[in-house]
Write a protein that holds these residues in place. Sequence first.
Motif, PDB file in Angstrom:
ATOM      1  N   GLU A  23       5.343  25.076  22.965  1.00 31.92           N
ATOM      2  CA  GLU A  23       4.108  25.138  22.184  1.00 31.92           C
ATOM      3  C   GLU A  23       3.859  23.856  21.399  1.00 31.92           C
ATOM      4  O   GLU A  23       2.766  23.315  21.426  1.00 31.92           O
ATOM      5  N   ARG A  24       4.855  23.384  20.692  1.00 31.76           N
ATOM      6  CA  ARG A  24       4.671  22.253  19.788  1.00 31.76           C
ATOM      7  C   ARG A  24       4.869  20.912  20.477  1.00 31.76           C
ATOM      8  O   ARG A  24       4.214  19.941  20.144  1.00 31.76           O
ATOM      9  N   ASP A  25       5.813  20.860  21.442  1.00 33.00           N
ATOM     10  CA  ASP A  25       6.230  19.568  21.981  1.00 33.00           C
ATOM     11  C   ASP A  25       6.095  19.430  23.492  1.00 33.00           C
ATOM     12  O   ASP A  25       6.525  18.419  24.038  1.00 33.00           O
ATOM     13  N   ASP A  26       5.595  20.455  24.170  1.00 37.66           N
ATOM     14  CA  ASP A  26       5.551  20.460  25.639  1.00 37.66           C
ATOM     15  C   ASP A  26       6.944  20.386  26.263  1.00 37.66           C
ATOM     16  O   ASP A  26       7.106  19.912  27.383  1.00 37.66           O
TER      17      ASP A  26
ATOM     18  N   GLN B 103       1.752  26.001  18.024  1.00 41.28           N
ATOM     19  CA  GLN B 103       0.710  25.213  18.699  1.00 41.28           C
ATOM     20  C   GLN B 103      -0.121  24.440  17.687  1.00 41.28           C
ATOM     21  O   GLN B 103      -0.513  23.307  17.938  1.00 41.28           O
ATOM     22  N   GLU B 104      -0.381  25.035  16.540  1.00 42.01           N
ATOM     23  CA  GLU B 104      -1.174  24.373  15.508  1.00 42.01           C
ATOM     24  C   GLU B 104      -0.440  23.196  14.864  1.00 42.01           C
ATOM     25  O   GLU B 104      -1.058  22.358  14.204  1.00 42.01           O
TER      26      GLU B 104
ATOM     27  N   ARG C 241       1.055  20.827  16.560  1.00 37.82           N
ATOM     28  CA  ARG C 241       1.024  19.668  17.474  1.00 37.82           C
ATOM     29  C   ARG C 241       0.484  18.445  16.749  1.00 37.82           C
ATOM     30  O   ARG C 241      -0.470  18.529  16.010  1.00 37.82           O
ATOM     31  N   LYS C 242       1.098  17.305  17.018  1.00 37.56           N
ATOM     32  CA  LYS C 242       0.669  16.045  16.388  1.00 37.56           C
ATOM     33  C   LYS C 242      -0.241  15.284  17.298  1.00 37.56           C
ATOM     34  O   LYS C 242      -0.196  15.338  18.471  1.00 37.56           O
TER      35      LYS C 242
END
Length: 135
Positions: free
Chosen positions: A28-31, A131-132, A134-135
Motif C-alpha cells: 500500500e505505502r511503498d509498492d 495508502q494515504e 504514500r510520498k
Amino acid sequence: MITEDEISSMPRMQFNTGIDTAIFLSRERDDARYFRQGYCYQEPDHAPYNWEQPNFDETHYCLEGHIKLRVKDANDREVVLEAGPGEHIYLPAGYTYTLENTGVRTVFFWTSGPSPRVGLVEVPDYHKTLQELRK
C-alpha cells in the motif's frame, strides 16, 4: 530510508487488546511486492494474538522485552518458541501461531513474505491509511 522515530509514529493496526503493529514497508505505502515489514508492540498484560499462516513465512527479531510464541502444527502438536533482545525467530508457513503474554513490554521487528498480491484488504481501514501515507 526510514528512521526509528518514523516507525514509532506510523499508524497502528491493533491485533488484540494491548498488542498492535506499525507496518512501515507494504504494498500500500511503498509498492513492496514480495514482503512486508513492521514493528509489533506488546504491553505487559496484552491479550493473546492467534493467527494461521498458510502461505507466507515470517520472522521476529526481538528488540526489547521477551517474545513467547505457541506454535501448533496440522496434527495439533505444540511447541513454545521464546526470544529475548537480539534473538531471532523464524516462523515458516503451515502453522498456527499464538503470541502469548510475557509480563514485560515487548517490541519486535517482523518481516513476512511473500506478500499477498492484493495487500492488506482484510483490514480495509488500515489498508486505506497506509495508502494515504504514500510520498
